[in-house]
Enzyme design. Structure first.
Site, PDB file in Angstrom:
ATOM      1  N   ALA A  62     -20.021  -1.695  10.380  1.00 17.67           N
ATOM      2  CA  ALA A  62     -19.434  -2.057   9.043  1.00 17.67           C
ATOM      3  C   ALA A  62     -20.647  -2.146   8.128  1.00 17.67           C
ATOM      4  CB  ALA A  62     -18.837  -3.605   8.931  1.00 17.67           C
ATOM      5  N   GLY A 105     -18.978  -2.587  14.022  1.00 17.60           N
ATOM      6  CA  GLY A 105     -17.488  -2.118  13.502  1.00 17.60           C
ATOM      7  C   GLY A 105     -17.356  -0.818  14.008  1.00 17.60           C
ATOM      8  N   GLU A 108     -16.354  -1.022  17.622  1.00 17.83           N
ATOM      9  CA  GLU A 108     -15.104  -1.491  17.738  1.00 17.83           C
ATOM     10  C   GLU A 108     -13.728  -0.617  17.344  1.00 17.83           C
ATOM     11  OE1 GLU A 108     -15.466  -6.464  17.291  1.00 17.83           O
ATOM     12  OE2 GLU A 108     -16.314  -5.240  15.399  1.00 17.83           O
ATOM     13  N   GLU A 128     -24.206  -7.096  16.697  1.00 15.13           N
ATOM     14  CA  GLU A 128     -23.816  -8.317  15.629  1.00 15.13           C
ATOM     15  C   GLU A 128     -24.636  -9.432  15.358  1.00 15.13           C
ATOM     16  OE1 GLU A 128     -20.092  -5.823  15.563  1.00 15.13           O
ATOM     17  OE2 GLU A 128     -21.780  -6.297  17.032  1.00 15.13           O
TER      18      GLU A 128
END
Length: 246
Positions: A62, A105, A108, A128
């Site tokens: 992210a 992210g 994911e 994370e």
């Protein structure tokens, strides 16, 4: 062409290419918005979706600059978890073409796809916890389903990153090909899927993801729908005629 996600239409599939190479395709709000728009099109007109990244990177995670400023309300809004779940629920299968980094992210997003094809350069995992947060966009439960609890905990709780060889060995990658062959591999997988009966593929995917307590009813219901289709009759007739001619 410009924009955070490039949409490339092909006869039997669509390619969604993350296009922020200056930040290794980090997933920001504009990327999320563009992916939602692409999903809306794929929901209206179901096709196989191939998701990949520009310039030899899938997605390094992210966008940390945006993530640092997000607060409780943003977390509860499920910005990334919402789009990744929508991708998982697309009617037709999704294929992630993973080259280079797929972290946080980015990982994911790959987990949310039905299939993952990688290159030897893949580095995939969830760091994370090292940034003071958790992998809240699907990794805490999808990863356990994909690789089992012990390895999932190791990735999530220690920040361990897998290389391509191990990711393939544990089933996180379906196939590993050279970088120059990655796009062709995505085409090959898309062709394999689209030679199947489209409605059968859609219903099989939906039934596969149905909750355990819904089985076997949903299996029988989906089969009842397929038993009435002309496609089923034509395909079985062709099979029997081929068998008769041998």
């Amino acid at each position: 062409m410009s924009g955070p996600v490039l949409v490339e239409d092909h006869d039997d599939h669509v390619v969604l290419r993350l296009n922020r190479p200056e930040v290794r395709n980090a997933i920001d709000q504009a990327t999320v918005d563009a992916l939602h728009a692409a999903c809306a099109d794929l929901e209206r007109s179901p096709r196989v979706a191939v998701i990949t990244g520009a310039d030899g990177v899938f997605a390094a995670g992210a966008d940390i600059a945006q993530l640092r400023e997000r607060r409780r309300a943003d977390a509860l809004a499920g910005i990334n978890s919402g789009i990744f779940d929508r991708i998982r629920r697309l009617p037709m299968p999704t294929i992630a073409l993973v080259d280079g980094y797929a972290l946080g992210g980015g990982a994911e997003l790959a987990y949310a796809c039905d299939f993952r094809i990688g290159t030897p350069r893949v580095r995939i995992g969830n760091p994370e916890a090292g940034l003071g947060i958790l992998a809240a966009a699907g990794a805490t439960w999808r990863l356990r389903e994909l690789v089992g609890e012990p390895l999932a905990k190791e990735i999530l709780l220690t920040g361990r990153v897998l290389d391509a060889e191990e990711a393939h060995r544990v089933g996180l990658l379906n196939e590993v090909v050279e970088p120059r062959d990655l796009e062709a591999a995505g085409q090959r997988w898309a062709e394999r899927i689209t030679t199947q009966a489209p409605l059968a593929v859609r219903l099989a995917k939906s039934v596969f993801h149905a909750p355990r307590e819904a089985h076997p009813f949903v299996d029988d219901l989906a089969q009842a729908v397929l038993f009435e289709t002309q496609d089923k009759h034509d395909r079985m007739t062709a099979f029997l005629e081929r068998k008769k001619d041998k």
